[in-house]
Scaffold this motif. Sequence first.
Motif, PDB file in Angstrom:
ATOM      1  N   ASN A   1      34.531  44.292  44.482  1.00 38.60           N
ATOM      2  CA  ASN A   1      34.393  42.847  44.374  1.00 38.60           C
ATOM      3  C   ASN A   1      35.711  42.225  43.910  1.00 38.60           C
ATOM      4  O   ASN A   1      36.387  42.765  43.032  1.00 38.60           O
ATOM      5  CB  ASN A   1      33.286  42.499  43.371  1.00 38.60           C
ATOM      6  N   TRP A   2      36.029  41.094  44.489  1.00 39.47           N
ATOM      7  CA  TRP A   2      37.266  40.374  44.153  1.00 39.47           C
ATOM      8  C   TRP A   2      36.897  38.953  43.745  1.00 39.47           C
ATOM      9  O   TRP A   2      36.186  38.257  44.465  1.00 39.47           O
ATOM     10  CB  TRP A   2      38.186  40.345  45.365  1.00 39.47           C
ATOM     11  N   GLN A   3      37.377  38.518  42.606  1.00 42.79           N
ATOM     12  CA  GLN A   3      37.116  37.164  42.128  1.00 42.79           C
ATOM     13  C   GLN A   3      38.416  36.527  41.656  1.00 42.79           C
ATOM     14  O   GLN A   3      39.101  37.076  40.789  1.00 42.79           O
ATOM     15  CB  GLN A   3      36.113  37.178  40.966  1.00 42.79           C
ATOM     16  N   MET A   4      38.753  35.377  42.222  1.00 39.37           N
ATOM     17  CA  MET A   4      39.887  34.607  41.714  1.00 39.37           C
ATOM     18  C   MET A   4      39.332  33.537  40.779  1.00 39.37           C
ATOM     19  O   MET A   4      38.625  32.626  41.199  1.00 39.37           O
ATOM     20  CB  MET A   4      40.678  33.974  42.859  1.00 39.37           C
ATOM     21  N   ARG A   5      39.629  33.651  39.522  1.00 40.60           N
ATOM     22  CA  ARG A   5      39.095  32.768  38.500  1.00 40.60           C
ATOM     23  C   ARG A   5      39.853  31.434  38.471  1.00 40.60           C
ATOM     24  O   ARG A   5      40.992  31.332  38.951  1.00 40.60           O
ATOM     25  CB  ARG A   5      39.209  33.447  37.134  1.00 40.60           C
ATOM     26  N   PRO A   6      39.217  30.397  37.862  1.00 42.07           N
ATOM     27  CA  PRO A   6      39.900  29.096  37.744  1.00 42.07           C
ATOM     28  C   PRO A   6      41.203  29.159  36.960  1.00 42.07           C
ATOM     29  O   PRO A   6      42.082  28.310  37.156  1.00 42.07           O
ATOM     30  CB  PRO A   6      38.860  28.229  37.021  1.00 42.07           C
ATOM     31  N   ASP A   7      41.336  30.158  36.058  1.00 40.52           N
ATOM     32  CA  ASP A   7      42.578  30.285  35.294  1.00 40.52           C
ATOM     33  C   ASP A   7      43.659  31.053  36.058  1.00 40.52           C
ATOM     34  O   ASP A   7      44.676  31.443  35.487  1.00 40.52           O
ATOM     35  CB  ASP A   7      42.320  30.951  33.940  1.00 40.52           C
TER      36      ASP A   7
ATOM     37  N   VAL B   1      40.191  39.144  39.318  1.00 39.90           N
ATOM     38  CA  VAL B   1      39.470  40.281  38.749  1.00 39.90           C
ATOM     39  C   VAL B   1      38.970  41.143  39.901  1.00 39.90           C
ATOM     40  O   VAL B   1      38.192  40.688  40.743  1.00 39.90           O
ATOM     41  CB  VAL B   1      38.294  39.825  37.867  1.00 39.90           C
ATOM     42  N   LEU B   2      39.455  42.370  39.947  1.00 41.46           N
ATOM     43  CA  LEU B   2      39.068  43.337  40.967  1.00 41.46           C
ATOM     44  C   LEU B   2      38.155  44.370  40.317  1.00 41.46           C
ATOM     45  O   LEU B   2      38.586  45.124  39.438  1.00 41.46           O
ATOM     46  CB  LEU B   2      40.312  44.015  41.536  1.00 41.46           C
TER      47      LEU B   2
ATOM     48  N   LEU C   1      46.368  40.033  37.286  1.00 47.25           N
ATOM     49  CA  LEU C   1      45.341  40.819  37.965  1.00 47.25           C
ATOM     50  C   LEU C   1      44.697  41.741  36.939  1.00 47.25           C
ATOM     51  O   LEU C   1      45.399  42.447  36.203  1.00 47.25           O
ATOM     52  CB  LEU C   1      45.957  41.651  39.097  1.00 47.25           C
ATOM     53  N   VAL C   2      43.370  41.726  36.882  1.00 49.99           N
ATOM     54  CA  VAL C   2      42.612  42.625  36.009  1.00 49.99           C
ATOM     55  C   VAL C   2      41.764  43.526  36.892  1.00 49.99           C
ATOM     56  O   VAL C   2      40.975  43.045  37.714  1.00 49.99           O
ATOM     57  CB  VAL C   2      41.712  41.845  35.024  1.00 49.99           C
ATOM     58  N   ILE C   3      41.918  44.850  36.718  1.00 48.40           N
ATOM     59  CA  ILE C   3      41.195  45.841  37.517  1.00 48.40           C
ATOM     60  C   ILE C   3      40.150  46.492  36.616  1.00 48.40           C
ATOM     61  O   ILE C   3      40.495  47.142  35.630  1.00 48.40           O
ATOM     62  CB  ILE C   3      42.154  46.917  38.058  1.00 48.40           C
ATOM     63  N   ASP C   4      38.882  46.320  36.948  1.00 49.77           N
ATOM     64  CA  ASP C   4      37.790  46.863  36.132  1.00 49.77           C
ATOM     65  C   ASP C   4      37.362  48.213  36.700  1.00 49.77           C
ATOM     66  O   ASP C   4      36.721  48.289  37.749  1.00 49.77           O
ATOM     67  CB  ASP C   4      36.609  45.895  36.112  1.00 49.77           C
TER      68      ASP C   4
ATOM     69  N   GLY D   1      42.854  48.121  54.179  1.00 47.18           N
ATOM     70  CA  GLY D   1      43.126  46.785  54.714  1.00 47.18           C
ATOM     71  C   GLY D   1      42.563  45.695  53.825  1.00 47.18           C
ATOM     72  O   GLY D   1      43.206  44.656  53.601  1.00 47.18           O
ATOM     73  N   TRP D   2      41.346  45.917  53.319  1.00 47.54           N
ATOM     74  CA  TRP D   2      40.701  44.946  52.412  1.00 47.54           C
ATOM     75  C   TRP D   2      41.553  44.751  51.161  1.00 47.54           C
ATOM     76  O   TRP D   2      41.819  43.617  50.740  1.00 47.54           O
ATOM     77  CB  TRP D   2      39.316  45.472  52.043  1.00 47.54           C
TER      78      TRP D   2
END
Length: 479
Positions: free
Chosen positions: A240-246, A250-251, A282-285, A267-268
């Motif tokens: 899952n990839w999320q670009m936060r408002p700040d 977060v990957l 970038l934060v990788i969980d 590719g993804w």
Amino acid sequence: MLAALGATTLHPVIARATDGGPPTAANRRGDIAILRQALALHPGLYRYNSPRQIADRLDRLEIDFVAAQSLEAQYLLLAHFLATIRCGHSYANFFNQKEAVASALFDRPTRLPFQFRWIGTDMIVLREPTGVLPPGTTIRRINGVPAQAILRQLMPYVRADGHNDAKRISLLEVRGDERLETFDVFHGLLFGEPTGGLHQVDVRTPDGGEKTVALPATGIAARRAMMALRATDKTAALWNWQMRPDSVAVLTMPSWGVYDSKWDWRGWLDARLASLGGAKGLVIDLRDNEGGEDCGDSILARLATSDLQRIDYAQKLRFRRTPPEIDRYLDTWDSSFRTLGVGGADLPGGFIARPGESASSRIAAVAPRLTLPVAALIGPVNSSATFQFAATAKASGLVRLFGSTTGGNQRGINGGCFFFVRLPACGLEFDLPLVGTFPRTPQPDAGLAPHVAVAASAADIAAGRDPVLATAIDWAVRA
């Protein structure tokens, strides 16, 4: 080494073990003979044990295993012995048992009807579907047995590398991410079904109240109904990839097990890394990710100014060719594993250098380079490819690590190639890793510590807070 394992008496016993008819004491003795010879292939057998210790435990196992009359007792004996090797990849794998064996051992109405984690030795509820136990509830006793005592009784059966008990404890959590949970297996086998099919559970709720509740013991279907949904489409994205408002991305990568996926993960990932222009971090969980393929190399390659050297571990084997007399008991997906050491040089201590081991020791840098702050969230689940990623990332200085100490071990782990050893009389399987990684300089018997130690409390769970993620995001914004 073979003498220490008792290999000199193998051949006639193995012959008896394959005779027809119901299993006899001689058949069960034959299973242990196969186990002894298979273990001679294990590269890490003596990493934490002396040959004498292993030989004595095998002798004790043989006595107890031959006397054991039930499959349950045999499985527990095998699991307990394998755990003493202190190898996170050597165990009687739940998922590799034959269907009839798995059904007999694991499909029991003994499960606790909630998900939980351990904070220290406290069992803390994550989710209970009916709402009787809110998140953050502390389980004090189950059927009169303190939760801490249950943990102590289960720990000797659980796999981990070296003395890294945090990994064992993490495996004894029920988070809804495994089709068969380690806790469910061993709690069910050791404690059995509760009286009347109800678990009597003493709890302390987040508001400080104490009560006893009766909860139905459930089976495997109910447990799986509580699992986090996973895509069954082989082409679906696993991350899952999320670009936060700040402007922090977060990957979330709960698994790198992409062996049978038809999804173009490279590719993804490349497309999303390429989209980070203007991002603050970038934060990788990786906290729920045990390992799989080395997917993290694609991230490190985009951060490096030049090729990265992986942590310098030697890859060692214990055999050139497998003994023909046990070949039929060694299942695997690649027949070349049977000649894994052919061409390898002799090393001290009876080891063989893995041929061609240096071929993958570097990670080639890839342009354009990412220059933003990168954090990775780590914890005790990380014990295979994710442990190796954390070690390389920390040594490179390119990634800041947040969370808690990883699983795995800085003294090296065993894995890479495997046999699935089938014991014919009892029908049980255990995983046998074939490649041992060993540091070239002395290292501690421990996992890898993060740069910034952060842990959730019971109050955090009750409030739905994630302090590890929040701390990493705050760092990325300020860096």
